[in-house]
Design an enzyme around this catalytic site. Structure first.
Site, PDB file in Angstrom:
ATOM      1  N   ASP A  42       0.828  -1.201   0.000  1.00  0.00           N
ATOM      2  CA  ASP A  42       0.000   0.000   0.000  1.00  0.00           C
ATOM      3  C   ASP A  42       0.867   1.258   0.000  1.00  0.00           C
ATOM      4  OD1 ASP A  42       0.992  -0.025   2.596  1.00  0.00           O
ATOM      5  OD2 ASP A  42      -0.854  -0.793   3.474  1.00  0.00           O
ATOM      6  N   SER A  43       0.399   2.316   0.661  1.00  0.00           N
ATOM      7  CA  SER A  43       1.094   3.604   0.595  1.00  0.00           C
ATOM      8  C   SER A  43       2.468   3.596   1.257  1.00  0.00           C
ATOM      9  CB  SER A  43       0.233   4.698   1.238  1.00  0.00           C
ATOM     10  OG  SER A  43      -0.092   4.378   2.578  1.00  0.00           O
ATOM     11  N   PHE A  44       2.746   2.619   2.111  1.00  0.00           N
ATOM     12  CA  PHE A  44       4.070   2.537   2.716  1.00  0.00           C
ATOM     13  C   PHE A  44       5.143   2.202   1.674  1.00  0.00           C
ATOM     14  CE2 PHE A  44       1.482   1.897   6.525  1.00  0.00           C
ATOM     15  CZ  PHE A  44       2.113   2.752   7.412  1.00  0.00           C
ATOM     16  N   ALA A  45       4.713   1.683   0.528  1.00  0.00           N
ATOM     17  CA  ALA A  45       5.672   1.267  -0.497  1.00  0.00           C
ATOM     18  C   ALA A  45       5.349   1.806  -1.883  1.00  0.00           C
ATOM     19  CB  ALA A  45       5.746  -0.258  -0.553  1.00  0.00           C
ATOM     20  N   ALA A 119      -1.265   2.573  -3.126  1.00  0.00           N
ATOM     21  CA  ALA A 119      -1.876   3.112  -1.913  1.00  0.00           C
ATOM     22  C   ALA A 119      -3.367   2.786  -1.859  1.00  0.00           C
ATOM     23  CB  ALA A 119      -1.677   4.623  -1.857  1.00  0.00           C
TER      24      ALA A 119
END
Length: 228
Positions: A42-45, A119
């Site tokens: 998701d948004s962490f990557a 994300a």
């Protein structure tokens, strides 16, 4: 008692995970033991894959990226590096992990790794559909395309070695709870909390099981490591 792999996956639902395939490596750029870093999640990557999707889940505008190289938004959901960027840089593989869908992606970058992350996606396929982002299944399909492209760049043997030996980052599940279960509580109507947690564990386990099959081999060398 659940099998060990399921116990590990259950923990992974609340943390980012590193999947490490170990043995000797081929064609390593900077790091002497790690050929590439490959990210899902998701948004962490997400390094900007959502820029190429019609969705509200975008970060290609200021102040996102204000502390990034050049001070420009890239589609990363942060003012600087993502978690995946930071891990790739600390391991000496590359300074920034590029988005797989970035049209400016070069072959020399691709052989060191990419991010398929999107994300607002999650282990639950519904989570991706609600905001029209790249779901877990979409990301697996992109990974299959990546393998074909990699073989065209470095040859089949080196590509297989790279896929076998790379570090895999997996960051999912907060959106499942935050979107599908809470903000748009479709799953809350269908499942109580323990049942939904078990559902996510099942989906995470399916992801782990299908990953070795994407390159037509089953790896016996994979190790699970929880990130800090």
């Amino acid at each position: 008692m659940l099998p060990l792999v399921v116990n590990v996956v259950f923990i992974c639902l609340y943390a980012s995970v590193c999947l490490r395939c170990s043995v000797a490596a081929v064609n390593k750029p900077k790091n002497n033991s790690l050929p590439a870093v490959i990210a899902f999640g998701d948004s962490f990557a997400d390094s900007g894959n959502n820029n190429f999707r019609v969705t509200l889940a975008k970060a290609n505008f200021y102040p996102y990226g204000k502390d990034f190289m050049g001070g420009k938004p890239t589609g990363r959901f942060t003012n600087g590096k993502t978690l995946a960027d930071t891990i790739a840089a600390k391991l000496g593989v590359m300074d920034y992990l590029p988005a797989y869908l970035d049209p400016s992606l070069q072959n020399e970058d691709m052989i060191r790794g990419v991010s398929f992350a999107s994300a607002s996606s999650g282990f639950d396929p519904l989570t991706g559909r609600l905001l029209n982002v790249f779901s877990i299944l979409d990301q697996i399909e992109m990974f299959k395309e990546y393998i074909v492209k990699l073989k065209g760049i470095v040859g089949e043997k080196e590509a297989n070695d790279t896929i076998e030996e790379s570090l895999y980052l997996v960051s999912w599940s907060s959106n499942d709870w935050g979107i599908s279960y809470t903000a748009l509580p479709i799953r809350a109507v269908q499942y109580d909390v323990p049942t939904y947690a078990s559902f996510l564990v099942k989906k995470a386990t399916e992801f782990i099981q299908v990953m070795p099959l994407t390159n037509n081999y089953i790896s016996n060398k994979r190790k699970w490591i929880l990130s800090p």
